[in-house]
Motif scaffolding. Structure first.
Motif, PDB file in Angstrom:
ATOM      1  N   LEU A  12     -29.063 -14.901  35.069  1.00  0.00           N
ATOM      2  CA  LEU A  12     -28.679 -13.996  33.851  1.00  0.00           C
ATOM      3  C   LEU A  12     -27.973 -14.528  32.999  1.00  0.00           C
ATOM      4  CD1 LEU A  12     -29.392 -10.426  34.806  1.00  0.00           C
ATOM      5  CD2 LEU A  12     -31.251 -12.152  34.060  1.00  0.00           C
ATOM      6  N   ALA A  13     -27.122 -15.414  33.597  1.00  0.00           N
ATOM      7  CA  ALA A  13     -25.719 -16.066  32.612  1.00  0.00           C
ATOM      8  C   ALA A  13     -26.042 -16.746  31.391  1.00  0.00           C
ATOM      9  CB  ALA A  13     -24.902 -17.198  33.653  1.00  0.00           C
ATOM     10  N   GLY A  17     -25.011 -15.563  27.742  1.00  0.00           N
ATOM     11  CA  GLY A  17     -24.296 -16.451  26.818  1.00  0.00           C
ATOM     12  C   GLY A  17     -24.853 -16.604  25.497  1.00  0.00           C
ATOM     13  N   THR A  18     -26.269 -16.547  25.511  1.00  0.00           N
ATOM     14  CA  THR A  18     -26.829 -16.722  24.283  1.00  0.00           C
ATOM     15  C   THR A  18     -26.688 -15.378  23.488  1.00  0.00           C
ATOM     16  OG1 THR A  18     -28.450 -18.083  25.268  1.00  0.00           O
ATOM     17  CG2 THR A  18     -29.313 -16.905  23.520  1.00  0.00           C
ATOM     18  N   ILE A  19     -26.741 -14.149  24.340  1.00  0.00           N
ATOM     19  CA  ILE A  19     -26.601 -13.137  23.340  1.00  0.00           C
ATOM     20  C   ILE A  19     -25.075 -12.907  22.692  1.00  0.00           C
ATOM     21  CG2 ILE A  19     -26.499 -10.412  23.965  1.00  0.00           C
ATOM     22  CD1 ILE A  19     -28.679 -10.701  25.856  1.00  0.00           C
ATOM     23  N   TRP A  20     -24.111 -13.210  23.580  1.00  0.00           N
ATOM     24  CA  TRP A  20     -22.843 -13.404  23.213  1.00  0.00           C
ATOM     25  C   TRP A  20     -22.652 -14.060  21.937  1.00  0.00           C
ATOM     26  CZ3 TRP A  20     -19.203 -17.178  22.211  1.00  0.00           C
ATOM     27  CH2 TRP A  20     -17.845 -16.776  22.164  1.00  0.00           C
ATOM     28  N   GLU A  23     -24.437 -12.328  19.073  1.00  0.00           N
ATOM     29  CA  GLU A  23     -23.435 -11.324  18.649  1.00  0.00           C
ATOM     30  C   GLU A  23     -22.235 -11.768  17.584  1.00  0.00           C
ATOM     31  OE1 GLU A  23     -22.323  -9.341  22.399  1.00  0.00           O
ATOM     32  OE2 GLU A  23     -24.068  -8.000  22.171  1.00  0.00           O
ATOM     33  N   GLN A  24     -21.611 -12.898  18.181  1.00  0.00           N
ATOM     34  CA  GLN A  24     -20.499 -13.720  17.261  1.00  0.00           C
ATOM     35  C   GLN A  24     -21.068 -14.169  15.930  1.00  0.00           C
ATOM     36  OE1 GLN A  24     -17.553 -13.164  18.621  1.00  0.00           O
ATOM     37  NE2 GLN A  24     -18.630 -12.409  20.209  1.00  0.00           N
ATOM     38  N   VAL A  25     -22.270 -14.749  15.966  1.00  0.00           N
ATOM     39  CA  VAL A  25     -22.793 -15.050  14.598  1.00  0.00           C
ATOM     40  C   VAL A  25     -23.031 -13.848  13.676  1.00  0.00           C
ATOM     41  CG1 VAL A  25     -24.869 -16.225  13.554  1.00  0.00           C
ATOM     42  CG2 VAL A  25     -23.725 -17.204  15.797  1.00  0.00           C
TER      43      VAL A  25
END
Length: 84
Positions: A12-13, A17-20, A23-25
């Protein structure tokens, strides 16, 4: 338990990472969208465009209405420096 969760969490890493990143964007986009300085500059640009005749009074009024609504919302939102 750490080894077990690491083995089963590893696949799931990339998703995490994609979700993080997403969220930053999103946070940066919202910060810019609700930045009072940017909104004020855009209001000035609308006023200049109205004065130059490149937008009608109706178009300018609609743009100003949307920008003022953003400015009001920006003042309601907690600021980043207040949060951290």
């Amino acid at each position: 338990m750490g080894l077990f969760s690491a083995l089963f969490g590893w696949p799931l890493a990339p998703i995490k990472g994609t979700i993080w990143v997403a969220e930053q964007v999103q946070e940066e986009a919202e910060r810019q969208y609700y930045d009072p300085g940017i909104i004020r500059r855009k209001l000035e640009e609308v006023a200049d465009a109205r004065e130059a005749g490149t937008v009608s009074d109706e178009e300018a009024a609609e743009m100003e209405k949307e920008l003022v609504a953003r400015l009001i919302e920006a003042n309601r939102r907690p600021r980043q420096e207040d949060m951290g």
